[in-house]
Design a protein around this motif. Structure first.
Motif, PDB file in Angstrom:
ATOM      1  N   ALA B  70       0.357  -1.597  -0.204  1.00  0.00           N
ATOM      2  CA  ALA B  70       0.259  -0.384  -0.045  1.00  0.00           C
ATOM      3  C   ALA B  70       1.331   1.663   0.136  1.00  0.00           C
ATOM      4  CB  ALA B  70      -0.630  -0.182   0.855  1.00  0.00           C
ATOM      5  N   SER B  71       2.259   1.164   0.146  1.00  0.00           N
ATOM      6  CA  SER B  71       3.020   2.133   0.556  1.00  0.00           C
ATOM      7  C   SER B  71       3.319   3.735  -0.605  1.00  0.00           C
ATOM      8  CB  SER B  71       4.525   2.051   1.436  1.00  0.00           C
ATOM      9  OG  SER B  71       4.117   1.885   2.834  1.00  0.00           O
ATOM     10  N   VAL B  72       3.528   2.804  -1.394  1.00  0.00           N
ATOM     11  CA  VAL B  72       4.169   3.310  -3.043  1.00  0.00           C
ATOM     12  C   VAL B  72       2.612   3.766  -2.857  1.00  0.00           C
ATOM     13  CG1 VAL B  72       4.948   3.680  -5.132  1.00  0.00           C
ATOM     14  CG2 VAL B  72       5.977   2.238  -3.451  1.00  0.00           C
ATOM     15  N   ILE B  73       1.748   3.664  -3.598  1.00  0.00           N
ATOM     16  CA  ILE B  73       0.243   3.965  -4.081  1.00  0.00           C
ATOM     17  C   ILE B  73      -0.195   4.728  -2.900  1.00  0.00           C
ATOM     18  CG2 ILE B  73      -2.005   3.567  -4.506  1.00  0.00           C
ATOM     19  CD1 ILE B  73      -0.438   2.273  -6.317  1.00  0.00           C
ATOM     20  N   GLY B  74      -0.265   4.347  -1.772  1.00  0.00           N
ATOM     21  CA  GLY B  74      -0.994   5.645  -1.101  1.00  0.00           C
ATOM     22  C   GLY B  74      -0.141   6.876  -0.376  1.00  0.00           C
ATOM     23  N   VAL B  75       1.584   7.090  -0.901  1.00  0.00           N
ATOM     24  CA  VAL B  75       1.974   8.102  -1.078  1.00  0.00           C
ATOM     25  C   VAL B  75       1.909   9.126  -1.925  1.00  0.00           C
ATOM     26  CG1 VAL B  75       4.518   9.337  -1.348  1.00  0.00           C
ATOM     27  CG2 VAL B  75       4.307   7.323   0.851  1.00  0.00           C
ATOM     28  N   MET B  76       1.680   7.967  -2.710  1.00  0.00           N
ATOM     29  CA  MET B  76       1.102   9.679  -4.711  1.00  0.00           C
ATOM     30  C   MET B  76      -0.847   9.840  -4.094  1.00  0.00           C
ATOM     31  SD  MET B  76       2.644   7.209  -7.551  1.00  0.00           S
ATOM     32  CE  MET B  76       2.353   5.569  -7.187  1.00  0.00           C
ATOM     33  N   ALA B  77      -0.596   9.088  -3.748  1.00  0.00           N
ATOM     34  CA  ALA B  77      -2.295   9.214  -2.556  1.00  0.00           C
ATOM     35  C   ALA B  77      -2.771  10.381  -2.060  1.00  0.00           C
ATOM     36  CB  ALA B  77      -2.876   7.916  -3.091  1.00  0.00           C
ATOM     37  N   VAL B  78      -1.475  10.856  -1.425  1.00  0.00           N
ATOM     38  CA  VAL B  78      -1.867  11.606  -0.347  1.00  0.00           C
ATOM     39  C   VAL B  78      -1.835  12.998  -1.651  1.00  0.00           C
ATOM     40  CG1 VAL B  78      -0.878  12.684   1.208  1.00  0.00           C
ATOM     41  CG2 VAL B  78      -0.827  10.459   1.785  1.00  0.00           C
ATOM     42  N   GLY B  79      -0.581  12.851  -2.572  1.00  0.00           N
ATOM     43  CA  GLY B  79      -0.364  14.001  -3.195  1.00  0.00           C
ATOM     44  C   GLY B  79      -1.707  13.916  -3.794  1.00  0.00           C
ATOM     45  N   MET B  80      -2.205  13.263  -4.882  1.00  0.00           N
ATOM     46  CA  MET B  80      -3.293  13.126  -5.738  1.00  0.00           C
ATOM     47  C   MET B  80      -4.594  14.421  -4.178  1.00  0.00           C
ATOM     48  SD  MET B  80      -4.097  12.402  -8.859  1.00  0.00           S
ATOM     49  CE  MET B  80      -3.122  11.300  -9.061  1.00  0.00           C
ATOM     50  N   THR B  81      -4.495  13.706  -2.932  1.00  0.00           N
ATOM     51  CA  THR B  81      -6.076  14.555  -3.152  1.00  0.00           C
ATOM     52  C   THR B  81      -6.166  15.777  -2.852  1.00  0.00           C
ATOM     53  OG1 THR B  81      -5.576  12.275  -1.554  1.00  0.00           O
ATOM     54  CG2 THR B  81      -7.194  14.496  -0.737  1.00  0.00           C
ATOM     55  N   PHE B  82      -4.878  16.251  -2.957  1.00  0.00           N
ATOM     56  CA  PHE B  82      -5.163  17.697  -2.766  1.00  0.00           C
ATOM     57  C   PHE B  82      -5.457  17.878  -4.381  1.00  0.00           C
ATOM     58  CE2 PHE B  82      -2.610  16.614   1.258  1.00  0.00           C
ATOM     59  CZ  PHE B  82      -2.599  18.115   1.305  1.00  0.00           C
ATOM     60  N   VAL B  83      -4.771  17.382  -4.932  1.00  0.00           N
ATOM     61  CA  VAL B  83      -5.287  17.773  -6.517  1.00  0.00           C
ATOM     62  C   VAL B  83      -6.349  17.872  -6.491  1.00  0.00           C
ATOM     63  CG1 VAL B  83      -4.639  17.088  -9.278  1.00  0.00           C
ATOM     64  CG2 VAL B  83      -2.185  17.203  -7.392  1.00  0.00           C
ATOM     65  N   ILE B  84      -7.352  16.353  -6.144  1.00  0.00           N
ATOM     66  CA  ILE B  84      -7.941  16.334  -6.701  1.00  0.00           C
ATOM     67  C   ILE B  84      -9.266  17.281  -5.640  1.00  0.00           C
ATOM     68  CG2 ILE B  84     -10.511  14.697  -7.088  1.00  0.00           C
ATOM     69  CD1 ILE B  84      -8.355  12.787  -7.482  1.00  0.00           C
ATOM     70  N   THR B  85      -9.143  17.828  -4.666  1.00  0.00           N
ATOM     71  CA  THR B  85      -9.478  18.711  -4.315  1.00  0.00           C
ATOM     72  C   THR B  85      -9.836  19.862  -4.561  1.00  0.00           C
ATOM     73  OG1 THR B  85      -9.141  17.588  -1.922  1.00  0.00           O
ATOM     74  CG2 THR B  85      -9.460  19.835  -1.262  1.00  0.00           C
ATOM     75  N   THR B  86      -8.949  20.557  -5.164  1.00  0.00           N
ATOM     76  CA  THR B  86      -9.473  21.613  -6.513  1.00  0.00           C
ATOM     77  C   THR B  86      -9.472  20.735  -7.420  1.00  0.00           C
ATOM     78  OG1 THR B  86      -6.747  21.494  -7.732  1.00  0.00           O
ATOM     79  CG2 THR B  86      -6.592  22.239  -5.772  1.00  0.00           C
ATOM     80  N   GLY B  87     -10.460  20.299  -7.558  1.00  0.00           N
ATOM     81  CA  GLY B  87     -10.811  19.744  -8.631  1.00  0.00           C
ATOM     82  C   GLY B  87     -10.221  19.428 -10.051  1.00  0.00           C
ATOM     83  N   GLY B  88      -8.896  19.421  -9.765  1.00  0.00           N
ATOM     84  CA  GLY B  88      -8.967  18.478 -11.061  1.00  0.00           C
ATOM     85  C   GLY B  88      -7.607  17.640 -10.766  1.00  0.00           C
ATOM     86  N   ILE B  89      -6.922  16.892 -12.054  1.00  0.00           N
ATOM     87  CA  ILE B  89      -6.581  15.593 -11.494  1.00  0.00           C
ATOM     88  C   ILE B  89      -4.774  15.323 -12.281  1.00  0.00           C
ATOM     89  CG2 ILE B  89      -7.144  15.252 -14.185  1.00  0.00           C
ATOM     90  CD1 ILE B  89      -8.349  12.148 -11.947  1.00  0.00           C
ATOM     91  N   ASP B  90      -4.327  14.234 -11.412  1.00  0.00           N
ATOM     92  CA  ASP B  90      -3.254  14.418 -11.887  1.00  0.00           C
ATOM     93  C   ASP B  90      -2.454  13.175 -12.846  1.00  0.00           C
ATOM     94  OD1 ASP B  90      -0.605  14.567 -12.819  1.00  0.00           O
ATOM     95  OD2 ASP B  90       0.503  15.110 -10.398  1.00  0.00           O
TER      96      ASP B  90
END
Ligand SMILES: Nc1ncnc2c1ncn2[C@@H]1O[C@H](COP(=O)(O)OP(=O)(O)OP(=O)(O)O)[C@@H](O)[C@H]1O
Ligand SMILES: [Mg+2]
Lengths: 506, 343
Positions: B70-90
């Motif tokens: 879970a760790s590798v995906i999880g760390v990226m998912a933390v960053g992605m949470t910020f991106v998606i919260t702004t309404g964006g996507i990475d």
């Protein structure tokens, strides 16, 4: 319009109760509507007017109560059912789809189609007729709604209600975004409809409008009917205000103490232009002075404010605050220098609807209460709560989602934002739109108090009496040009109207 | 439509949706309710794992396997949470991950690492990730390019660059100081799991307790209102994509620790897993609401799922189908319990 022999009731709402989690918005409301009458619904912000009409429109389900149409009990489980029963609604907050054209918006949900293929020409023709009827032949059916002003959108929303062949048309504060000319148009259409036997339920905080077109009034307070079927002609304003507020409120403008001639110039705008919208606008506002901008909707007043604020990039001219020139087209610079703007369309331009009230109030200042990037939510809530109490926000719970506040209370939250932030120059675009009579005088008094404390204020309002009553100095804007500038006392409503009309005729 | 409801669903006022409206009323209680639902789903999965795998599933060593997965995906998912919260996507996270592992293991980098230690490789991975993120951010915020397109371009380009640098060869990690620092366990827990925990805690604080987090939510909730309130929306968006890139750099280091090699095929299709975990966790794709706790649970759900399948020697195609079902199920559930959004 009320005949000697009152016709049978068209619509009856009896004992309507509506509870939301944590709030009882309606607590037993009755409403009787006759065919061919303009029935006015009055009440303070948060009294439950919009909730009541949403129940009627099928957008909310009542917790209790019955609705009768022609004496027969009906159910309105969803908005389509309301339309089938002949009830069309214009909501308080604009409900048009920006990305669609005028015609598409009007026929949204009841598209004229032939085996699934929309009949574009027919739709366009009917739209054109509707627009003509509403006095706006210049709005093309093919125009994208997003490019229209707030007033234009309101016209589209009105046309949509008309297109439904309704027996009852509900209008929730339709005049809030209209200027006096457009209100005249609206009233002309209302009179036509009433003559055809259609009933209008009309909500407005402007009592003079109710005097002009209303037949009977129902007053709601705290979710209950407190005044039933009052005759417009024989009920005094004092009586109405007493029913609405439960106390005697004076509806007046605060005293003007007069701005000393040597007061420092706070805001100085020189030859400001925005290509195609306005040109060479100059104005100075001294500390403690309120300057009003009067003019028609679409004359460029909002754009002037937004350009001063940096939300639009000026194509010419300068803005100075306390003598220092501000960077063109940068909101953060303006806010940092101490300019605040309460925008015209609070829902799309002002509020983060899913966030709680206090975060909306501190949206411009949370970074300041924060320490080294860490939020201080306790301080934020406290500051927000203070202003909420001062403005009599209802309900005064700042942790609620701002979406659940009534329209007028959302407006108060917008003002609270700049009170918490503290400004040297406050730009107010339609500050009392949708605000009830009692709260209006509070807002006037508040704006005056801010000015007395040294703030320079610029007010835009479509209600000319408001500009004249509140401001020290008035600028009349027509077609993006300043056509008059002078003290508010030395000009009256008719003169302003004449100037405005002349300008737009030229 | 009106102040509080806009929904294509005519039965706007069913009891379920009114319950959902409560969320804003007390943001925490609604969020907690949602997270509880996710935790229930996770527990259910664990139960299935225990019933089918017995000891092989319910052991400490297997737990560690799931967590490192879970760790590798999880760390990226933390960053992605910020991106998606702004309404964006990475969309570029997977291929940028590959690029960071390749860049950090080139001959030149590893030679330097021989002299100066593991810090060289880590710095290299972080800088590459950050740079890719900032490029995304600049193009999206200042170039006004839709996030989907900008990061899709980065996805393709970063993969190409990685192939070019690595010449399509696998580059083994040779630095013993790197291996010593990041491989193996600390207090019985794999070191990369510690990194995951650290990033999650930092991400949670950043989103819920700082001005940065508040701005992220405001920009996603109503960009125009945020702009008129004086928030530097464009600059903030750039930072958010930069942050996402930075988490990808961290994930790159973890990837090297786990697999011991840099390769241009590292992280292939990871973007899908990352986005799925974030969305299942309850962050709104439309922006304006994000939850790190939800994201973590989402990541754990998917990691547990594949673990259960592996333990039972099941076909991975079946696993894909189950994943798909979970994504749709979770999103449907969320629409039930979340407030209808206005357009
Ligand atoms: N979805 C909701 N959840 C909780 N409370 C709500 C919700 N919608 C409305 N309310 C509450 O119900 C009350 C009545 O609101 P309503 O919008 O009907 O007022 P109103 O009379 O139309 O006021 P205004 O003149 O300001 O438009 C308010 O106290 C409001 O906060
Ligand atoms: Mg209302």
């Amino acid at each position: 319009m009320v005949t000697e022999d009152p016709p049978a009731l068209l619509l009856q709402m009896q004992g309507i109760v509506k509870t939301f989690p944590g709030a009882r918005a309606l607590d037993g409301v009755d409403l009787d509507v006759r065919p061919g009458e303009v029935h006015c619904l009055l009440g303070q912000n948060g009294a439950g007017k919009s909730t009541l009409i949403k129940v009627l429109a099928g957008a909310h389900q009542p917790t209790e109560g019955t609705i009768l149409m022609d004496g027969e009990k009906i159910e309105i489980p969803h908005p389509v059912a309301a339309l089938e029963h002949g009830v069309a609604t214009m909501y308080q907050e604009l409900d048009v789809v920006d990305g669609l054209t005028v015609a598409e918006n009007i026929y949204l949900g009841h598209e004229l189609a032939n085996v699934g293929v929309t009949q574009r020409r027919e739709v366009a023709n009917r739209t054109r007729q509707l627009m003509e009827r509403l006095g706006h032949p210049e709005i093309s059916p093919h125009r994208e709604v997003g490019t229209l002003s707030a007033a234009g959108k309101q016209v589209v929303s009105m046309a949509r209600a008309l297109s439904r062949d309704a027996r009852v048309i509900v209008m929730d504060e339709p005049s809030a975004v209209l200027d006096s000319g457009e209100v005249d148009n609206l009233f002309r259409v209302v009179e036509e409809l009433v003559a055809q036997g259609i009933a209008i339920i009309y909500i407005s905080h402007r009592l003079e409008e109710i005097r002009r077109i209303g037949d009977r009034i129902t007053v709601i307070k705290d979710g209950r009917t407190v005044g039933r079927n009052l005759d417009v002609a024989s009920t005094s304003t004092d009586e109405l205000i007493r029913l609405m507020t439960g106390k005697d409120v004076e509806y007046s403008f605060p005293e003007r103490p007069g701005v000393p001639a040597d007061a420092a110039v706070r805001l100085q705008v020189e030859d400001l232009s925005l290509a195609g919208v306005f040109s060479d606008v100059s104005l100075t506002v001294r500390a403690g002075e309120i300057v009003g901008l009067a003019g028609l909707v679409g004359s460029g007043r909002s754009e002037i404010l937004e350009t001063v604020y940096g939300a639009r990039r000026a194509t010419g001219g300068t803005v100075r605050l306390d003598g220092r020139r501000l960077h063109n087209g940068s909101v953060p610079t303006a806010v940092g220098a101490g300019i605040g703007l309460a925008p015209e369309e609070r829902k799309s331009q002002g509020l983060v609807l899913d966030e709680p009230v206090y975060r909306n109030i501190t949206l411009s200042s949370f970074a300041r209460t924060a320490r080294g990037g860490w939020l201080d939510e306790r301080a934020e809530k406290k500051a927000a709560q203070e202003q909420a109490t001062a403005l009599d926000l209802r309900p005064a719970d700042v942790e609620r989602s701002i979406r659940t506040l009534s329209g007028g209370n959302q407006q108060k939250a917008m003002l609270a934002r700049w009170l918490v932030h503290g400004c040297e120059v406050l730009l107010l675009d339609e500050p009392t739109r949708g605000v009830d009579v009692g709260a209006r005088s509070e807002i006037y008094a508040l704006v005056r108090r801010l000015a007395d404390a040294g703030t320079a204020v610029v007010v835009v309002s479509s209600e000319i009496p408001e500009v004249l009553g509140l401001a020290d100095r008035v600028l009349v804007i027509s077609e993006g040009q300043v056509v008059h500038s002078g003290p508010a006392e030395s000009i009256d409503e008719h003169q302003v109207l004449d100037m405005v009309m002349e300008g737009s005729a030229a | 439509m009106s102040e509080q409801q806009t929904s294509p669903n005519p039965a706007v006022d069913s009891p379920k949706t009114t319950a959902g409206r409560r969320r804003g009323f007390s943001a925490l209680s609604g969020g907690t309710a949602r997270n509880l639902g996710l935790v229930a789903a996770l527990l259910l999965l664990c139960l299935v794992g225990f019933l089918t795998g017995g000891e092989r599933f319910a052991s400490l060593s297997n737990l560690m396997i799931v967590l490192s997965l879970a760790s590798v995906i999880g760390v990226m998912a933390v960053g992605m949470t910020f991106v998606i919260t702004t309404g964006g996507i990475d969309l570029s996270v997977g291929s940028v991950l590959g690029l960071t592992t390749v860049w950090a293991t080139t001959l030149a980098t590893q030679n330097l690492a021989d002299q100066y230690g593991w810090i060289v490789m880590v710095t290299c991975a972080l800088l590459v990730g950050l740079a890719a993120g900032l490029v995304n951010g600049v193009i999206i915020a200042y170039g006004n390019v839709v996030a989907f397109i900008a990061t899709l371009a980065m996805l393709v380009a970063a993969r190409g660059l990685a192939e070019l640098i690595a010449n399509r060869r696998t580059q083994l990690v040779q630095s013993s100081s790197f291996e010593g620092t990041f491989e193996g366990n600390l207090l019985g827990v794999p070191k990369i799991v510690w990194i995951f925990v650290f990033v999650v805690v930092a991400g949670w604080f950043l989103l819920t307790r700082t001005t940065f987090g508040r701005r992220t939510v405001a920009v996603g909730g109503n960009p125009e209102a945020a702009r008129l309130a004086g928030i530097k929306v464009k600059r903030h968006l750039m930072y958010v994509y930069g942050l996402s890139g930075l988490t990808v750099g961290i994930a790159g280091v973890m990837m090297l620790a786990r697999t011991g090699a840099g390769s241009s095929t590292n992280g292939l299709l990871y973007e899908l897993d990352v986005i799925a975990a974030v969305v299942v966790g309850g962050t709104l794709l439309a922006g304006g609401r994000g939850t790190i706790v939800g994201t973590v649970i989402g990541v754990l759900i998917f990691a547990t799922l594949s673990n259960v399948f592996i333990i039972n020697n099941l076909d991975s195609s079946v696993q894909q189908i189950a994943k798909g079902a979970i994504i749709v199920g979770a999103v449907l559930l969320q629409q039930r319990i979340s407030a209808p959004r206005s357009t």
